[in-house]
Design a protein around this motif. Sequence first.
Motif, PDB file in Angstrom:
ATOM      1  N   LEU A  46       1.122  -1.449   0.007  1.00  0.00           N
ATOM      2  CA  LEU A  46      -0.339   0.495  -0.464  1.00  0.00           C
ATOM      3  C   LEU A  46       0.814   1.475  -0.388  1.00  0.00           C
ATOM      4  O   LEU A  46       0.888   2.653  -0.348  1.00  0.00           O
ATOM      5  CB  LEU A  46      -0.738  -0.051   1.600  1.00  0.00           C
ATOM      6  CG  LEU A  46      -1.940  -0.997   1.688  1.00  0.00           C
ATOM      7  CD1 LEU A  46      -3.211  -1.014   2.513  1.00  0.00           C
ATOM      8  CD2 LEU A  46      -2.789  -0.710   0.503  1.00  0.00           C
TER       9      LEU A  46
ATOM     10  N   VAL B 224      -6.943   2.101  -2.339  1.00  0.00           N
ATOM     11  CA  VAL B 224      -6.828   0.602  -1.765  1.00  0.00           C
ATOM     12  C   VAL B 224      -7.598   0.553  -2.503  1.00  0.00           C
ATOM     13  O   VAL B 224      -9.455   0.505  -2.310  1.00  0.00           O
ATOM     14  CB  VAL B 224      -6.476   0.395  -0.520  1.00  0.00           C
ATOM     15  CG1 VAL B 224      -5.314   1.009   0.329  1.00  0.00           C
ATOM     16  CG2 VAL B 224      -7.773   0.911   0.689  1.00  0.00           C
TER      17      VAL B 224
ATOM     18  N   ALA C 124      -6.443  -0.079   6.071  1.00  0.00           N
ATOM     19  CA  ALA C 124      -5.971   0.904   4.984  1.00  0.00           C
ATOM     20  C   ALA C 124      -6.746   2.137   6.112  1.00  0.00           C
ATOM     21  O   ALA C 124      -5.280   2.945   7.105  1.00  0.00           O
ATOM     22  CB  ALA C 124      -6.522   1.494   4.074  1.00  0.00           C
TER      23      ALA C 124
END
Length: 507
Positions: free
Chosen positions: A269, A394, A402
Amino acid sequence: MTSTLQPATAPEAVRRPGRWLALSVLVLAVLLVAVDATVLGLATPYISEDLQPSGTQLLWIGDVYSFVIAGLLVSMGSLGDRIGRKRILLGGATAFGAVSVLNAYATTPEMLIAARALLGVAGATLMPATLALIRNLFHDPRERSLAIGIWGATASAGTAVGPIVGGFLLEHFWWGSVFLINLPVMVVLVLVGIRTLPESRDPNPGPWDLTSVVLSLVGMIGVVYAVKEAATHGLTPAPLAAGLLGAAALYGFVRRQLTLPAPLLDMRLFRNRGFSGAVLADLLTVLGLSGLIFFLSQYLQLVQGRRPFEAGLAELPAAVGAVAAGLIAGRAARRLSVRAVVSGGLAAIGLALAALTVIDESTGYPLLGAALLVVGVGAGFSFTVTADVILSSVPKEQAGAASAVSETAYELGAALGIAVLGSIVTGVYRDFTGPAGTPEGARESLGGAVEAAGHLPSQTAQELLVSARAAFVDGLGMAAGAGAVVLLATAVAAWFLLRNQHLENAG
């Protein structure tokens, strides 16, 4: 893998029945955590008088809640992705209410510390789940931006409502009442949430890795504890050892996530520049803000002599500004740009903090109120848009993890801010020139000086308070200057890191 960033043409996606009522449930959960994070500070003197904790126990009563939340956010966000965000939210809310009763009726310092730790465990389930559920409730990007704005505005309002409600309760009831206010909110949240919230989870989650959970918990608690202790007592062996242990655990956590087929937190990420930039902006913003806001509450009460309820009301402009800005932040980011709104918001906060460098004991409220209003507006714009960027960066299956990264940045930023800016205030304060016979405890904190003055002859007490308050205000001004530098530097960094970032438009 299905993305929620889809055109707004599917009515079942865009117009989920009851989504705004469901949002009100999520907002209540945020309100619970935000109020509880701020309300304890006002109750500390009453707890000290009733339970008579030692200085170390008092620190743990104040800190253990944020320690545990910081350590468990990523783990709980990932758990919600796996077992269901609705399930973990409602279970966490029920536990939060039950443990609040345990806090309210604690009879010893040790019992209160344990109860606060359990409250942190429950609190860690709430924040990531709320933001992740918004991602799954609101598929239309514009609606989602507004929902995130309401979510962020409630969090900001909660931090201001906490002192106001707490101040009112403490002037009329015993200190345990500040915990019991959680109960009616929790009951409404659970009853309405059961009917209105949709369940969502990662369809292919993989196992929940307990080794990663332990590494994350040890790492975050070790680092946060080390920073706070080092700022308060200097770099003694205990915080140094805790910091090294924490850093080693976090290093092990990152290494393990890179090798697991189904990691607790997907480190990839962070390859997304928008995601990384938004998380970094949040961390540095909270760092620059939190220490100052923490000490501003003491300034209003111990320097300007305001009662707890009045001090809480004095900080209200920050919440008003944050609510107003949060509701229009998404629209502004689409009309201008993400980086313009985030950098502009951060620069506004930096300039407001710079204005606070000139305050003294007699500074009038118009300057304080205006500065707090600008801080609130800047934070409302910045935090709302960065939350939207983080969620949009995401896949929806990873929304919980996240969101947890975003919340962890807040907690770590708050700990670092209070530690770093607090060390500036404390360092300047301790050097004040007191009258002969000034007790050593008076140099530990302004609260200690006020308490010590109550046991001294009136002339000596007056001299002590004048010197201590002047030193505290000098330290506060320097901390405001340091916070301004951090915020202005973050504004510049955000301008480059968030280049070419856009909020999704409805199709």
